[in-house]
Design an enzyme around this catalytic site. Structure first.
Site, PDB file in Angstrom:
ATOM      1  N   LYS A  85       0.870  -1.075  -0.035  1.00  0.00           N
ATOM      2  CA  LYS A  85      -0.095   0.003   0.114  1.00  0.00           C
ATOM      3  C   LYS A  85       0.808   1.248   0.013  1.00  0.00           C
ATOM      4  O   LYS A  85       1.727   1.436   0.887  1.00  0.00           O
ATOM      5  CB  LYS A  85      -0.931   0.190   1.253  1.00  0.00           C
ATOM      6  CG  LYS A  85      -2.013  -0.999   1.372  1.00  0.00           C
ATOM      7  CD  LYS A  85      -2.682  -1.012   2.264  1.00  0.00           C
ATOM      8  CE  LYS A  85      -3.710  -0.078   2.447  1.00  0.00           C
ATOM      9  NZ  LYS A  85      -4.715  -0.158   3.758  1.00  0.00           N
TER      10      LYS A  85
HETATM   11  C1  E4P Z   1      -7.757   1.346   3.698  1.00  0.00           C
HETATM   12  O1  E4P Z   1      -6.643   1.326   2.943  1.00  0.00           O
HETATM   13  C2  E4P Z   1      -7.656   2.064   4.832  1.00  0.00           C
HETATM   14  O2  E4P Z   1      -6.593   1.855   5.675  1.00  0.00           O
HETATM   15  C3  E4P Z   1      -8.979   1.946   5.746  1.00  0.00           C
HETATM   16  O3  E4P Z   1      -9.927   1.089   5.478  1.00  0.00           O
HETATM   17  C4  E4P Z   1      -9.265   3.276   6.478  1.00  0.00           C
HETATM   18  O4  E4P Z   1     -10.441   2.830   7.245  1.00  0.00           O
HETATM   19  P1  E4P Z   1     -10.934   3.856   8.626  1.00  0.00           P
HETATM   20  O5  E4P Z   1     -11.250   5.246   7.696  1.00  0.00           O
HETATM   21  O6  E4P Z   1     -11.954   3.094   9.200  1.00  0.00           O
HETATM   22  O7  E4P Z   1      -9.704   4.200   9.296  1.00  0.00           O
END
Ligand code: E4P
Length: 220
Positions: A85
């Site tokens: 990521k």
């Molecule tokens: C995905 O890439 C993100 O890390 C994640 O889904 C963010 O989720 P949140 O907004 O609940 O922290």
């Protein structure tokens, strides 16, 4: 479609991998930090919990492209098949392009607009993760962003997939899937809400009561 859990809770991944048709597990730095477990010890445990065919996602921490690429290579060596990521900043886009050339698959993350997500896909990200609830929480329209991004990728970057993220309700996730997204990642509470409406339990209890009243036991 691909269903992921957005968590670093190894015990819950193990439990839910038996029940849900999981494609894998996504993490982010906050999720890993909450587990208090060093990433390099956590990732093999998550892999074991989700099964050898499950795909893991882990995020880089560097702010510059060279650092992101170095971390991505380290992740890729440690966990074959991992998707790295990369936050979609200017440096992140440069890193995604370099990693595409190296054959290391990436997900463009921290996506708050369809334009930003499109750029990540054009740079070569295999997945793009729009943050639905975080956009809603800012007064924006997360679902509309996802609908636009999905259409843009279908038209201009069909080799990339939207992996919709940041959910607080099952409704948000369903709306993304109805918009055509091929992948979603759910936090544990939303994944459980998808299955656990109280009405289901009371429907089953009524079936059991009726059966028991008629036959005196619960045997088929
Ligand atoms: C995905 O890439 C993100 O890390 C994640 O889904 C963010 O989720 P949140 O907004 O609940 O922290």
């Amino acid at each position: 479609m691909e269903l992921y859990l957005d968590t670093a809770n190894v015990a819950e991944v193990e439990r839910l991998a038996r029940i849900y048709p999981l494609a894998g597990v996504t993490t982010n730095p906050s999720i890993v930090a909450a587990s208090k477990e060093p990433l390099w010890e956590l990732l093999p445990r998550l892999q074991k919990a989700v099964g050898e065919n499950g795909t893991l996602f882990a995020q880089t921490m560097s702010r510059d492209a060279a650092g992101m690429v170095a971390e991505a290579k380290r992740l890729n060596n440690a966990v074959p098949g991992i998707i790295v990521k990369i936050p979609v900043t200017a440096e992140g886009l440069a890193a995604i392009k370099l990693l595409k050339r190296e054959g290391i698959p990436t997900l463009g993350t921290a996506v708050y607009s369809a334009a930003q997500g499109l750029l990540a896909a054009l740079a070569g990200a295999k997945y793009v993760a729009p943050y639905v609830n975080r956009v809603d929480a800012q007064g924006g329209n997360g679902i509309q962003m996802v609908q636009e991004l999905q259409t843009l990728l279908e038209l201009h970057a069909p080799q990339s997939k939207v992996l919709a993220a940041s959910f607080k309700t099952p409704r948000q996730a369903l709306d993304c899937l109805l918009a055509g997204c091929e992948a979603i990642t759910l936090p544990l509470d939303v994944a459980q809400q998808m299955l656990g409406t109280p009405a289901v339990e009371s429907a089953i209890e009524k079936f059991e009561q009726d059966w028991k009243n008629a036959f005196g036991n619960l045997n088929l």
